[in-house]
Write an enzyme that holds these catalytic residues in place. Structure first.
Site, mmCIF file in Angstrom:
data_model
loop_
_atom_site.group_PDB
_atom_site.id
_atom_site.type_symbol
_atom_site.label_atom_id
_atom_site.label_comp_id
_atom_site.label_asym_id
_atom_site.label_seq_id
_atom_site.Cartn_x
_atom_site.Cartn_y
_atom_site.Cartn_z
ATOM 1 N N HIS A 1 -3.231 1.470 -2.631
ATOM 2 C CA HIS A 1 -3.626 1.950 -1.292
ATOM 3 C C HIS A 1 -4.972 2.670 -1.344
ATOM 4 O O HIS A 1 -5.089 3.849 -0.990
ATOM 5 C CB HIS A 1 -2.556 2.892 -0.717
ATOM 6 C CG HIS A 1 -1.180 2.292 -0.659
ATOM 7 N ND1 HIS A 1 -0.871 1.221 0.150
ATOM 8 C CD2 HIS A 1 -0.034 2.603 -1.320
ATOM 9 C CE1 HIS A 1 0.402 0.910 -0.006
ATOM 10 N NE2 HIS A 1 0.930 1.719 -0.898
ATOM 11 N N ARG B 1 11.581 6.400 -8.198
ATOM 12 C CA ARG B 1 11.522 4.992 -8.576
ATOM 13 C C ARG B 1 10.875 4.869 -9.949
ATOM 14 O O ARG B 1 10.242 5.798 -10.442
ATOM 15 C CB ARG B 1 10.688 4.192 -7.541
ATOM 16 C CG ARG B 1 11.423 3.941 -6.241
ATOM 17 C CD ARG B 1 10.540 3.247 -5.219
ATOM 18 N NE ARG B 1 9.498 4.118 -4.715
ATOM 19 C CZ ARG B 1 8.541 3.741 -3.864
ATOM 20 N NH1 ARG B 1 8.495 2.486 -3.437
ATOM 21 N NH2 ARG B 1 7.641 4.598 -3.433
ATOM 22 N N GLU C 1 0.070 -4.126 -3.336
ATOM 23 C CA GLU C 1 0.071 -4.361 -1.884
ATOM 24 C C GLU C 1 -0.926 -5.404 -1.424
ATOM 25 O O GLU C 1 -0.910 -5.789 -0.252
ATOM 26 C CB GLU C 1 -0.138 -3.046 -1.118
ATOM 27 C CG GLU C 1 -1.547 -2.466 -1.158
ATOM 28 C CD GLU C 1 -1.825 -1.590 -2.377
ATOM 29 O OE1 GLU C 1 -0.993 -1.569 -3.295
ATOM 30 O OE2 GLU C 1 -2.890 -0.941 -2.411
ATOM 31 N N LYS D 1 3.912 4.201 -7.803
ATOM 32 C CA LYS D 1 2.925 4.814 -6.899
ATOM 33 C C LYS D 1 1.537 4.827 -7.520
ATOM 34 O O LYS D 1 1.362 4.703 -8.731
ATOM 35 C CB LYS D 1 3.344 6.258 -6.564
ATOM 36 C CG LYS D 1 4.510 6.357 -5.617
ATOM 37 C CD LYS D 1 4.430 5.419 -4.419
ATOM 38 C CE LYS D 1 3.358 5.808 -3.404
ATOM 39 N NZ LYS D 1 3.360 4.840 -2.251
ATOM 40 N N TYR E 1 1.263 0.120 -6.936
ATOM 41 C CA TYR E 1 0.669 0.303 -5.606
ATOM 42 C C TYR E 1 -0.567 1.185 -5.753
ATOM 43 O O TYR E 1 -0.550 2.152 -6.519
ATOM 44 C CB TYR E 1 1.653 0.997 -4.651
ATOM 45 C CG TYR E 1 2.780 0.112 -4.193
ATOM 46 C CD1 TYR E 1 2.524 -1.013 -3.421
ATOM 47 C CD2 TYR E 1 4.099 0.395 -4.514
ATOM 48 C CE1 TYR E 1 3.552 -1.845 -2.997
ATOM 49 C CE2 TYR E 1 5.130 -0.418 -4.099
ATOM 50 C CZ TYR E 1 4.856 -1.542 -3.333
ATOM 51 O OH TYR E 1 5.872 -2.351 -2.925
ATOM 52 N N ASP F 1 0.521 5.180 4.492
ATOM 53 C CA ASP F 1 -0.061 4.928 3.156
ATOM 54 C C ASP F 1 -1.419 4.244 3.274
ATOM 55 O O ASP F 1 -2.198 4.249 2.329
ATOM 56 C CB ASP F 1 0.898 4.149 2.254
ATOM 57 C CG ASP F 1 1.347 2.833 2.856
ATOM 58 O OD1 ASP F 1 1.015 2.559 4.029
ATOM 59 O OD2 ASP F 1 2.029 2.072 2.161
HETATM 60 N N1 LIG Z 1 5.198 4.786 4.158
HETATM 61 C C1 LIG Z 1 5.784 4.033 3.252
HETATM 62 O O1 LIG Z 1 6.515 4.500 2.414
HETATM 63 C C2 LIG Z 1 5.578 2.566 3.254
HETATM 64 C C3 LIG Z 1 4.559 2.061 3.967
HETATM 65 N N2 LIG Z 1 4.349 0.716 4.056
HETATM 66 C C4 LIG Z 1 3.204 0.326 4.879
HETATM 67 O O2 LIG Z 1 3.636 -0.147 6.142
HETATM 68 C C5 LIG Z 1 2.553 -0.877 6.722
HETATM 69 C C6 LIG Z 1 3.086 -2.179 7.304
HETATM 70 O O3 LIG Z 1 3.466 -3.045 6.262
HETATM 71 P P1 LIG Z 1 4.156 -4.456 6.542
HETATM 72 O O4 LIG Z 1 5.157 -4.335 7.605
HETATM 73 O O5 LIG Z 1 4.553 -5.005 5.231
HETATM 74 O O6 LIG Z 1 2.902 -5.294 7.068
HETATM 75 P P2 LIG Z 1 2.910 -6.747 7.741
HETATM 76 O O7 LIG Z 1 1.586 -7.344 7.399
HETATM 77 O O8 LIG Z 1 4.149 -7.489 7.435
HETATM 78 O O9 LIG Z 1 2.938 -6.404 9.297
HETATM 79 C C7 LIG Z 1 1.900 -5.758 9.941
HETATM 80 C C8 LIG Z 1 1.893 -6.199 11.395
HETATM 81 O O10 LIG Z 1 0.932 -5.372 12.069
HETATM 82 C C9 LIG Z 1 0.374 -6.187 13.070
HETATM 83 N N3 LIG Z 1 -0.846 -5.566 13.567
HETATM 84 C C10 LIG Z 1 -2.057 -5.444 12.961
HETATM 85 N N4 LIG Z 1 -2.916 -4.839 13.781
HETATM 86 C C11 LIG Z 1 -2.253 -4.560 14.944
HETATM 87 C C12 LIG Z 1 -2.587 -3.969 16.176
HETATM 88 N N5 LIG Z 1 -3.825 -3.545 16.421
HETATM 89 N N6 LIG Z 1 -1.626 -3.860 17.128
HETATM 90 C C13 LIG Z 1 -0.372 -4.278 16.888
HETATM 91 N N7 LIG Z 1 0.010 -4.881 15.757
HETATM 92 C C14 LIG Z 1 -0.919 -5.012 14.784
HETATM 93 C C15 LIG Z 1 0.157 -7.537 12.384
HETATM 94 O O11 LIG Z 1 -0.022 -8.574 13.318
HETATM 95 C C16 LIG Z 1 1.458 -7.669 11.596
HETATM 96 O O12 LIG Z 1 2.460 -8.376 12.306
HETATM 97 C C17 LIG Z 1 1.540 -1.044 5.587
HETATM 98 O O13 LIG Z 1 0.514 -0.079 5.712
HETATM 99 C C18 LIG Z 1 2.350 -0.776 4.350
HETATM 100 O O14 LIG Z 1 1.556 -0.366 3.260
HETATM 101 C C19 LIG Z 1 5.182 -0.186 3.459
HETATM 102 C C20 LIG Z 1 6.227 0.276 2.699
HETATM 103 C C21 LIG Z 1 6.473 1.687 2.504
HETATM 104 C C1 LIG Z 2 4.478 0.568 -0.367
HETATM 105 C C2 LIG Z 2 4.482 1.938 -0.837
HETATM 106 O O1 LIG Z 2 3.488 2.599 -0.779
HETATM 107 C C3 LIG Z 2 5.662 2.505 -1.396
HETATM 108 O O2 LIG Z 2 6.660 1.809 -1.521
HETATM 109 O O3 LIG Z 2 5.650 3.692 -1.755
#
Ligand SMILES: NC(=O)C1=CN([C@@H]2O[C@H](COP(=O)(O)OP(=O)(O)OC[C@H]3O[C@@H](n4cnc5c(N)ncnc54)[C@H](O)[C@@H]3O)[C@@H](O)[C@H]2O)C=CC1
Ligand SMILES: CC(=O)C(=O)O
Ligand SMILES: [Mg+2]
Length: 372
Positions: A96, A15, A118, A75, A94, A270
Site C-alpha cells: 500500500h 496474522r 495488492e 502487513k 502487502y 489502506d
Molecule cells: N482496511 C482493510 O483492512 C482492508 C482494506 N482493503 C481495501 O479495500 C479497498 C477495496 O478493495 P476491493 O474491494 O478488493 O477492490 P475492487 O477492485 O474489487 O473493488 C473496487 C470497486 O470500487 C469501484 N470504484 C472505483 N472508483 C469508484 C468511484 N469513484 N465511485 C464508486 N465506485 C468506484 C470500482 O469500480 C470497483 O468495483 C482497497 O483499497 C483495498 O486495499 C482490502 C482488504 C482489507
Molecule cells: C489488504 C490489507 O491491507 C490487509 O489485509 O491488511
C-alpha cells in the site's frame, strides 16, 4: 532459497505470512524456511507446528531478516523492519505504497525487491491476493458497523434489520467490488435496506443479477453519493483504483449532514481512505467521532479475524511464493506478467506507475528496472 517469516509487529496483527502447510510445500520444493519464534502463536500455530512442517525457528526478527533471501509477511514493513531489508532480498507482502511516502522512501533506500500482494493480477481479472482479505474486510465491515450503531458504543441505537413494524437501517456501500459485494451480502443477510454505488455500470449489472430486487444499485456521481450518504445509518467505503490513492468521494460537508450516531466504515483506508474525514486507526483504538458520526478506519481489518484471514491469504499467496522461490525473483517475474504487476520497488526504483504518480516520483517500468 531460504525463506524467512517474521512475527508481525503492527498493532494487534496476529496474522502470519506462512502457515505450516505452506512451509511444508516450500520445503517439498527443496527450499528452507526460518520462522521467528511465536510468529503464529496468536492464531494457534505454535513453534512446534512449524518445526513439524520442517522450518527452523529463529529467536528474533533480526535473525530472520539477516538470513533470508525472501521475506514473506502480511502487513507493510514497519520502519524498524524496513531498516533490516537489503539489496538482493525479496520482500513479498502487502505494501500500500501510494499513500505512504515514508515507507516508499525506506524501500527505495533498502535496495530490496518489493512485491506487493495488492497489485498482483490474475488472467481472469481482479486482484487475487487482495480478494481474500477484501472478502474478510467486506463481511467484517457490516459486523463492526452493526456494533457501533449500538447506543452503548456511541451509535444511534439502530438495529440493522429493524423488526416487524419498524423500518430497517439504511446501509450504503460505495464501491461494489470484492469487499463491497461481501458487505452487501452481509447487510442483506441482516435484512438492512441496502444501496450499492459504483462507477462501473457493468459491475452494477452484475450486482443486480446477483442480488435482484433486494439491493438498490446506483451509478456513482457526486449527486448520488450525497443523496444516499446523508440519509444513511451506515456507510461503507469500499472503492479502489488499483495501486492509487483512494478518491475522496465523501466530503466533510456530507458527513456533517448525516444523523448523529450514524457510522462510517472506511475499508479503503489502506489506500488513504475515501472519506475526507478518514484517518487510519488501529484495532486497539478503532473509532473516532467527527460531527457526531462514528468513523471506523482500521487499515488491517482482517487482522481482527486473524485465523480465518491467515488461512485465506495463504491459499492465494502460496503459488507465487513457490514461483519466486523456485525461479528467483527475476525469472519468476519475467515469466509471469501478473506477478510482474506486483513489483512496486526494485533496487531503488519505483516500478509501479500509480505509486510513482501519486507520490510524484520517477517511474521506471518493471522490465527496464529488472534489465529484461
Ligand atoms: N482496511 C482493510 O483492512 C482492508 C482494506 N482493503 C481495501 O479495500 C479497498 C477495496 O478493495 P476491493 O474491494 O478488493 O477492490 P475492487 O477492485 O474489487 O473493488 C473496487 C470497486 O470500487 C469501484 N470504484 C472505483 N472508483 C469508484 C468511484 N469513484 N465511485 C464508486 N465506485 C468506484 C470500482 O469500480 C470497483 O468495483 C482497497 O483499497 C483495498 O486495499 C482490502 C482488504 C482489507
Ligand atoms: C489488504 C490489507 O491491507 C490487509 O489485509 O491488511
Ligand atoms: Mg436491484
Amino acid at each position: 532459497m531460504l525463506i524467512g517469516v517474521p512475527k508481525e509487529i503492527k498493532n494487534h496483527e496476529y496474522r502470519v505470512g506462512l502457515i505450516p502447510s505452506s512451509v511444508r510445500e516450500l520445503i517439498h520444493h527443496g527450499h528452507k524456511v526460518v520462522v521467528q519464534t511465536g510468529a503464529g502463536e496468536g492464531i494457534g500455530l505454535d513453534d512446534r507446528a512449524y518445526k513439524a512442517a520442517g522450518a527452523s525457528i529463529a529467536k528474533s526478527a533480526e535473525d530472520v531478516f539477516a538470513k533470508a533471501d525472501m521475506i514473506v509477511k502480511v502487513k507493510e514493513p514497519q520502519p524498524r523492519e524496513t531498516k533490516m531489508l537489503r539489496k538482493g532480498q525479496i520482500l513479498y507482502t502487502y505494501l500500500h505504497l501510494a499513500p505512504d511516502p515514508v515507507q516508499t522512501e525506506g524501500l527505495i533506500k533498502s535496495g530490496c525487491t518489493a512485491i506487493a500482494y495488492e497489485t498482483i493480477t490474475s488472467p481472469r481479472g481482479g486482484l487475487p491476493l487482495l480478494a481474500p482479505m477484501s472478502e474478510v474486510a467486506g463481511r467484517m465491515s457490516v459486523q463492526v458497523g452493526a456494533h457501533y450503531l449500538e447506543k452503548a458504543q456511541g451509535g444511534a441505537g439502530i438495529l440493522l434489520g429493524g423488526v416487524p413494524g419498524v423500518a430497517p437501517a439504511k446501509v450504503v456501500v460505495i464501491g461494489g467490488g470484492v469487499s463491497g459485494t461481501n458487505a452487501v451480502r452481509m447487510a442483506m443477510g441482516m435484512e438492512a435496506n441496502v444501496t450499492v454505488i459504483d462507477r462501473s455500470v457493468d459491475r452494477l449489472r452484475q450486482l443486480d443479477e446477483m442480488f435482484g430486487s433486494k439491493v438498490y444499485t446506483c451509478y456513482s456521481t457526486l449527486d448520488a453519493i450525497e443523496e444516499h450518504v446523508v440519509n444513511a445509518d451506515l456507510v461503507i467505503g469500499a472503492v479502489l483504483v488499483p495501486g492509487a490513492a483512494a478518491p475522496k468521494l465523501v466530503t466533510r460537508k456530507m458527513i456533517k449532514q448525516m444523523r448523529p450516531g450514524s457510522v462510517v466504515v472506511d475499508i479503503a483506508i489502506d489506500q488513504g481512505g475515501c472519506f475526507e474525514t478518514s484517518k487510519a486507526t488501529t484495532h486497539a483504538d478503532p473509532v473516532y467521532v467527527v460531527d457526531g458520526v462514528i468513523h471506523y478506519c482500521v487499515a488491517n481489518m482482517p487482522g481482527g479475524l486473524s485465523r480465518t484471514s491467515t488461512f485465506a491469504l495463504n491459499n492465494a499467496t502460496l503459488p507465487f511464493a513457490l514461483a519466486l522461490a523456485d525461479k528467483g525473483a527475476k525469472k519468476a517475474l519475467a515469466d509471469d506478467p501478473h506477478l510482474m504487476n506486483g513489483l512496486n520497488v526494485h533496487e531503488g526504483k519505483i516500478t509501479y506507475k500509480a505509486v510513482a504518480d501519486d507520490l510524484k516520483k520517477k517511474y521506471v517500468p518493471a522490465a527496464e528496472a529488472l534489465g529484461l
